[in-house]
Design a protein around this motif. Structure first.
Motif, PDB file in Angstrom:
ATOM      1  N   ILE A 108       1.155  -1.270  -0.208  1.00 43.28           N
ATOM      2  CA  ILE A 108       0.014  -0.390   0.505  1.00 43.28           C
ATOM      3  C   ILE A 108       0.491   1.431  -0.085  1.00 43.28           C
ATOM      4  O   ILE A 108       1.686   1.132   0.865  1.00 43.28           O
ATOM      5  CB  ILE A 108      -0.802   0.185   1.086  1.00 43.28           C
ATOM      6  N   ASP A 149       1.208  -7.047  -5.633  1.00 43.76           N
ATOM      7  CA  ASP A 149      -0.240  -6.139  -6.168  1.00 43.76           C
ATOM      8  C   ASP A 149       0.587  -4.698  -4.967  1.00 43.76           C
ATOM      9  O   ASP A 149       1.244  -4.283  -4.121  1.00 43.76           O
ATOM     10  CB  ASP A 149      -1.308  -6.221  -5.268  1.00 43.76           C
ATOM     11  N   LEU A 154      -0.382  -0.736  -4.583  1.00 44.98           N
ATOM     12  CA  LEU A 154      -1.285  -0.068  -4.988  1.00 44.98           C
ATOM     13  C   LEU A 154      -0.021   1.345  -4.599  1.00 44.98           C
ATOM     14  O   LEU A 154      -0.034   1.603  -3.862  1.00 44.98           O
ATOM     15  CB  LEU A 154      -1.922  -0.338  -3.959  1.00 44.98           C
ATOM     16  N   TRP A 174      -2.488  -0.979  -8.671  1.00 45.67           N
ATOM     17  CA  TRP A 174      -4.071  -0.428  -8.379  1.00 45.67           C
ATOM     18  C   TRP A 174      -3.274   1.048  -7.928  1.00 45.67           C
ATOM     19  O   TRP A 174      -2.815   1.412  -7.516  1.00 45.67           O
ATOM     20  CB  TRP A 174      -4.451  -0.889  -7.383  1.00 45.67           C
ATOM     21  N   HIS A 175      -3.788   1.671  -9.595  1.00 43.37           N
ATOM     22  CA  HIS A 175      -3.822   3.538  -9.247  1.00 43.37           C
ATOM     23  C   HIS A 175      -4.963   3.467  -8.216  1.00 43.37           C
ATOM     24  O   HIS A 175      -5.975   4.041  -8.539  1.00 43.37           O
ATOM     25  CB  HIS A 175      -3.788   4.244 -10.660  1.00 43.37           C
ATOM     26  N   SER A 176      -5.117   4.049  -7.219  1.00 45.94           N
ATOM     27  CA  SER A 176      -5.929   4.429  -6.371  1.00 45.94           C
ATOM     28  C   SER A 176      -5.815   4.382  -4.872  1.00 45.94           C
ATOM     29  O   SER A 176      -4.512   4.257  -4.309  1.00 45.94           O
ATOM     30  CB  SER A 176      -7.178   2.599  -6.436  1.00 45.94           C
ATOM     31  N   ASP A 177      -6.644   5.107  -4.410  1.00 44.05           N
ATOM     32  CA  ASP A 177      -6.474   5.198  -2.706  1.00 44.05           C
ATOM     33  C   ASP A 177      -7.039   4.529  -1.957  1.00 44.05           C
ATOM     34  O   ASP A 177      -7.561   3.260  -2.306  1.00 44.05           O
ATOM     35  CB  ASP A 177      -7.488   6.377  -2.467  1.00 44.05           C
ATOM     36  N   LEU A 178      -6.345   3.667  -0.948  1.00 45.28           N
ATOM     37  CA  LEU A 178      -6.641   2.859  -0.153  1.00 45.28           C
ATOM     38  C   LEU A 178      -7.928   2.700   0.145  1.00 45.28           C
ATOM     39  O   LEU A 178      -9.040   1.147  -0.008  1.00 45.28           O
ATOM     40  CB  LEU A 178      -5.857   2.470   0.487  1.00 45.28           C
ATOM     41  N   ASP A 238     -10.446   3.748  -1.740  1.00 45.95           N
ATOM     42  CA  ASP A 238     -11.117   3.471  -2.851  1.00 45.95           C
ATOM     43  C   ASP A 238     -11.442   1.993  -3.287  1.00 45.95           C
ATOM     44  O   ASP A 238     -12.016   1.531  -3.834  1.00 45.95           O
ATOM     45  CB  ASP A 238     -11.188   5.071  -3.450  1.00 45.95           C
ATOM     46  N   ALA A 239     -10.395   1.398  -3.441  1.00 48.37           N
ATOM     47  CA  ALA A 239      -9.816  -0.300  -3.868  1.00 48.37           C
ATOM     48  C   ALA A 239     -10.442  -0.839  -3.603  1.00 48.37           C
ATOM     49  O   ALA A 239     -10.595  -1.261  -2.249  1.00 48.37           O
ATOM     50  CB  ALA A 239      -8.324  -0.071  -3.467  1.00 48.37           C
ATOM     51  N   GLU A 240     -11.072  -1.524  -4.274  1.00 48.71           N
ATOM     52  CA  GLU A 240     -11.829  -2.596  -4.459  1.00 48.71           C
ATOM     53  C   GLU A 240     -10.717  -3.931  -4.521  1.00 48.71           C
ATOM     54  O   GLU A 240     -11.269  -4.830  -5.010  1.00 48.71           O
ATOM     55  CB  GLU A 240     -12.995  -2.662  -4.920  1.00 48.71           C
ATOM     56  N   LEU A 241     -10.043  -3.808  -2.971  1.00 46.78           N
ATOM     57  CA  LEU A 241      -9.035  -5.562  -3.118  1.00 46.78           C
ATOM     58  C   LEU A 241      -9.616  -6.554  -2.849  1.00 46.78           C
ATOM     59  O   LEU A 241     -11.008  -6.703  -2.155  1.00 46.78           O
ATOM     60  CB  LEU A 241      -8.554  -4.851  -1.853  1.00 46.78           C
TER      61      LEU A 241
END
Length: 405
Positions: A225, A247, A249, A274-278, A280-283
């Motif tokens: 992360i 993975d 992120l 994963w180009h995302s904020d933790l 918002d990420a659908e992990l």
């Protein structure tokens, strides 16, 4: 006030008062008077009391119905006196001067009880009237009803010492933070010196990766992360000695691109970005053996933000998986926080001079909202981690983690 549904004539009523500074008083009444006044509200006195039948409205107004022996009954009848009126009587005044044989007012000194009341966790028989004024506290002091002024001074000292989280409204947005990291890829691509502003960064990186391998010896898939340029993933690959699915992120596209390149070069072919904020990420649930979070969680803001992040992390770990953190932390008490801040400032000044020290402190103040390491260890336990571990702490930086049962 008590209505018919809440009224139990066989039980004493407990009314609580606070000075708003951690000191609590308790007024215990006898069996309640059954007289009804104003819309069926019952008198807050006790059976056999002399004087007015009375209750207090939600706004603190004193509502009364004079007793038969009170001469006011003939020309006033029912009345209401608001706070501030010269005839206004507080519950404490009434307990001391009119119902002393039926009521007992005492100070609450048990620490667990005080903590419960500060949370607003009241029992069914308890009601909170309102904060006491300084004048009322002084009256109780003169009457000898305060058990220990030393306790009060201790509570005040504790409140003064406590580190308090600042307002988040002026903190940088994620877009602003992302833009800063977009332009700093090269610096963060150095495994040994990429995070020179972090005290003991190489040691902390070594410790969390070795601990991850010891606690989770079978590693198939790892989530990093706030991966940056991939330093922690590379260190784990080196310590583990075998490739695993990775993975990555991060909010920064340039950082993700560099991290993917470097991880591929280290022999890891299965890479997901994963180009995302933790937040918002659908992990995927229960999919990772190890989760790493290096110098990223200090961007969480309020308590709900922190709790949701830790709950999300434990949900994506497989049973037996572990979660490892290296990060900026604050202290629980202001004197120690200031001490550690001063030591960190000296460290930064040694690296790059006074201007560098100021630059780092300025972006920490703009961007970061770290919490004490102890806060995070407690939160890890609360969200369900079976074991937590402190690996290292130096000044304002710590390395720690947790294991999922």
């Amino acid at each position: 006030m008590m209505d018919d549904e809440a009224y139990d004539a066989s039980q004493p009523e407990v009314t609580l008062y606070s000075d708003g500074k951690g000191r609590w008083l308790k007024l215990v009444g006898g069996v309640q008077c059954s007289e009804k006044i104003l819309f069926n509200h019952r008198c807050q006195g006790v059976v056999g009391h002399q004087g007015d039948h009375w209750c207090f409205g939600p706004d603190g107004s004193y509502q009364f119905n004079p007793h038969d022996s009170d001469p006011r009954r003939k020309h006033i009848g029912f009345g209401t006196i608001p706070p501030g009126n010269s005839e206004y009587r507080t519950p404490l005044e009434m307990s001391r001067y009119r119902f002393l044989n039926f009521h007992e007012d005492t100070e609450i000194t048990d620490a667990e009880e005080i903590a419960r009341l500060e949370r607003g966790d009241f029992k069914p028989e308890e009601g909170f009237d309102r904060p006491c004024t300084e004048e009322e506290m002084e009256q109780l002091r003169q009457l000898g009803r305060l058990e220990s002024d030393k306790n009060f001074l201790r509570f005040e000292r504790s409140a003064e010492l406590k580190y308090r989280v600042k307002d988040f409204s002026a903190k940088s947005s994620t877009d602003v933070i992302t833009a800063r990291f977009d332009g700093d890829v090269e610096r963060f691509s150095n495994l040994e010196t990429g995070q020179s502003a972090t005290i003991d960064a190489p040691l902390s990186m070594q410790l969390i990766t070795e601990a991850a391998v010891r606690l989770t010896p079978n590693i198939e898939r790892v989530l990093d992360i706030g991966c940056g340029a991939g330093n922690n993933m590379l260190k784990l690959r080196h310590v583990y000695g075998k490739p695993f699915a990775s993975d990555l992120l991060d909010l920064s596209v340039p950082m993700l691109a560099r991290a993917r390149q470097r991880v591929n070069e280290a022999g890891i072919e299965a890479v997901t970005t994963w180009h995302s904020d933790l937040r918002d990420a659908e992990l995927p649930k229960e999919s990772y053996d190890v989760v790493l979070a290096a110098a990223v969680l200090h961007h969480m803001r309020d308590d709900e933000d922190w709790r949701a992040a830790f709950e999300k992390i434990i949900s994506v770990l497989r049973p037996g998986g572990s979660f490892w953190i290296t990060d900026l932390v604050v202290q629980e008490t202001m004197p120690v926080h200031e001490l550690m801040g001063s030591r960190y400032g000296d460290y930064l000044e040694g690296l790059g001079g006074v201007d560098y020290r100021q630059k780092v402190f300025e972006y920490i103040d703009r961007e970061d909202s770290p919490r004490p390491m102890t806060y995070q260890l407690d939160l890890l336990r609360r969200v369900g981690f079976a074991h937590v571990e402190l690996l290292h702490k130096n000044s304002c930086f710590a390395a720690f983690g947790a294991w999922k049962e």
